[in-house]
Design a protein around this motif. Structure first.
Motif, PDB file in Angstrom:
ATOM      1  N   GLY A   1       0.843  -1.188   0.000  1.00 42.16           N
ATOM      2  CA  GLY A   1       0.000   0.000   0.000  1.00 42.16           C
ATOM      3  C   GLY A   1       0.869   1.225   0.000  1.00 42.16           C
ATOM      4  O   GLY A   1       1.230   1.741   1.036  1.00 42.16           O
ATOM      5  N   TYR A   2       1.227   1.831  -1.195  1.00 44.27           N
ATOM      6  CA  TYR A   2       2.199   2.952  -1.349  1.00 44.27           C
ATOM      7  C   TYR A   2       1.614   3.975  -2.311  1.00 44.27           C
ATOM      8  O   TYR A   2       1.002   3.605  -3.311  1.00 44.27           O
ATOM      9  CB  TYR A   2       3.541   2.463  -1.941  1.00 44.27           C
ATOM     10  CG  TYR A   2       4.217   1.470  -1.067  1.00 44.27           C
ATOM     11  CD1 TYR A   2       5.000   1.889   0.015  1.00 44.27           C
ATOM     12  CD2 TYR A   2       4.081   0.122  -1.289  1.00 44.27           C
ATOM     13  CE1 TYR A   2       5.608   0.970   0.842  1.00 44.27           C
ATOM     14  CE2 TYR A   2       4.692  -0.801  -0.465  1.00 44.27           C
ATOM     15  CZ  TYR A   2       5.445  -0.373   0.590  1.00 44.27           C
ATOM     16  OH  TYR A   2       6.044  -1.277   1.407  1.00 44.27           O
ATOM     17  N   ALA A   3       1.872   5.249  -2.048  1.00 41.35           N
ATOM     18  CA  ALA A   3       1.372   6.307  -2.934  1.00 41.35           C
ATOM     19  C   ALA A   3       2.210   7.558  -2.766  1.00 41.35           C
ATOM     20  O   ALA A   3       2.975   7.695  -1.811  1.00 41.35           O
ATOM     21  CB  ALA A   3      -0.098   6.610  -2.616  1.00 41.35           C
ATOM     22  N   GLU A   4       2.063   8.477  -3.758  1.00 37.74           N
ATOM     23  CA  GLU A   4       2.829   9.724  -3.740  1.00 37.74           C
ATOM     24  C   GLU A   4       2.323  10.703  -2.689  1.00 37.74           C
ATOM     25  O   GLU A   4       3.049  11.606  -2.280  1.00 37.74           O
ATOM     26  CB  GLU A   4       2.767  10.376  -5.116  1.00 37.74           C
ATOM     27  CG  GLU A   4       3.506   9.583  -6.185  1.00 37.74           C
ATOM     28  CD  GLU A   4       3.391  10.231  -7.548  1.00 37.74           C
ATOM     29  OE1 GLU A   4       4.418  10.322  -8.245  1.00 37.74           O
ATOM     30  OE2 GLU A   4       2.279  10.647  -7.915  1.00 37.74           O
ATOM     31  N   LYS A   5       1.063  10.524  -2.260  1.00 39.28           N
ATOM     32  CA  LYS A   5       0.499  11.408  -1.244  1.00 39.28           C
ATOM     33  C   LYS A   5      -0.322  10.572  -0.266  1.00 39.28           C
ATOM     34  O   LYS A   5      -0.815   9.497  -0.604  1.00 39.28           O
ATOM     35  CB  LYS A   5      -0.376  12.489  -1.881  1.00 39.28           C
ATOM     36  CG  LYS A   5       0.412  13.439  -2.774  1.00 39.28           C
ATOM     37  CD  LYS A   5      -0.467  14.504  -3.399  1.00 39.28           C
ATOM     38  CE  LYS A   5       0.369  15.405  -4.315  1.00 39.28           C
ATOM     39  NZ  LYS A   5      -0.462  16.427  -4.974  1.00 39.28           N
ATOM     40  N   MET A   6      -0.465  11.071   0.945  1.00 40.52           N
ATOM     41  CA  MET A   6      -1.229  10.345   1.952  1.00 40.52           C
ATOM     42  C   MET A   6      -1.803  11.317   2.965  1.00 40.52           C
ATOM     43  O   MET A   6      -1.336  12.456   3.091  1.00 40.52           O
ATOM     44  CB  MET A   6      -0.336   9.331   2.678  1.00 40.52           C
ATOM     45  CG  MET A   6       0.824   9.961   3.435  1.00 40.52           C
ATOM     46  SD  MET A   6       1.772   8.787   4.425  1.00 40.52           S
ATOM     47  CE  MET A   6       0.595   8.469   5.741  1.00 40.52           C
TER      48      MET A   6
END
Length: 265
Positions: free
Chosen positions: A48-53
């Motif tokens: 579960g990885y993303a550029e924004k959080m």
């Protein structure tokens, strides 16, 4: 934003473009510069990885000047987790601390134990990981593939604290068997089996304790950052693009990663 998405459990992650998350009351939107790959991520859904959080503003901590974001990623996971675990174990100068598993967590645990003034026994199954532990200050090296860690530890009087970082039930048992009277086994890693056997007679007669430790507090993280900014710790890492997430997970599960993989955005 670009994100590595879990479409189904135990299936490869899919790189997708997703809308930026919108913060609600009390939340902040964080632009992710670097994110480490942890075994817990893999347990959660194989990633579960993303550029924004989003994060709750009350609990978000800024990375201080002097700390590279690519170092901060492992420090906010592996660093604060092992730092807190040593606090849970009550480490004191001149004690023998046995660290089982020299990887993303273990290489930092060796350094924190040395900062605390302990004698460190590093346990792993590869000469490369043990050489890394030696370069970071470990005093005793134990290759669990060719030696019985419990016997080695007992030959040194037994460990005051055993830090269980290897994702292997047998490693937990060996570490527990290598404790001295009054020693403490601190469980951090979470093997898939989820259960270990604790011998009742030896535990009662030896006065040993089995403790659990998970992550750490904001104060622990502040201390971890200050130690790193002061040059007291080194983060051993390899940076990779997010697109490598599935290959990276496979390597972590196979034990083929020297220390920590960090995804950069």
């Amino acid at each position: 934003m670009k994100a590595a998405v879990v479409r189904a459990f135990r299936e490869p992650l899919v790189i997708e473009d997703r809308p930026d998350p919108a913060p609600g009351p009390g939340q902040v939107l964080i632009a992710v510069e670097a994110s480490g790959l942890c075994h817990t991520d893999i347990h959660a859904a194989h990633g579960g990885y993303a550029e924004k959080m989003l994060a709750w503003a009350d609990f978000a901590r800024p990375v201080p000047d002097g700390v590279d974001p690519r170092d901060a990623a492992p420090l906010t996971c592996a660093g604060v987790t092992t730092y807190k675990a040593l606090k849970v174990g009550g480490v004191r100068p001149a004690q023998l601390v046995a660290i089982s598993g020299v990887g993303g967590l273990g290489h930092l645990a060796v350094q924190y134990a040395k900062i605390a003034g302990a004698t460190v026994a590093a346990i792993d199954v590869t000469d490369e990981k043990l050489a890394l532990a030696r370069s970071l200050g470990a005093d005793i090296l134990v290759n669990a593939a060719t030696e019985d860690p419990a016997e080695v530890l007992r030959a040194h009087g037994g460990a005051h604290i055993g830090l269980a970082l290897a994702v292997n039930e047998a490693a937990f048992g060996a570490l527990n068997a290598g404790l001295r009277r009054g020693g403490r086994l601190v469980m951090v890693a979470m093997p898939a089996g989820g259960t270990i056997k604790v011998p009742i007679f030896e535990t009662v007669l030896g006065g040993t304790a089995v403790l659990g430790s998970i992550v750490g507090t904001r104060q622990d993280l502040d201390e971890v950052f200050r130690l790193h900014a002061a040059g007291r710790t080194r983060v051993i890492r390899e940076t990779r693009p997010l697109e490598s997430v599935n290959d990276s997970i496979a390597q972590v599960l196979a034990g083929d990663v020297r220390a920590r993989i960090v995804f950069t955005f």
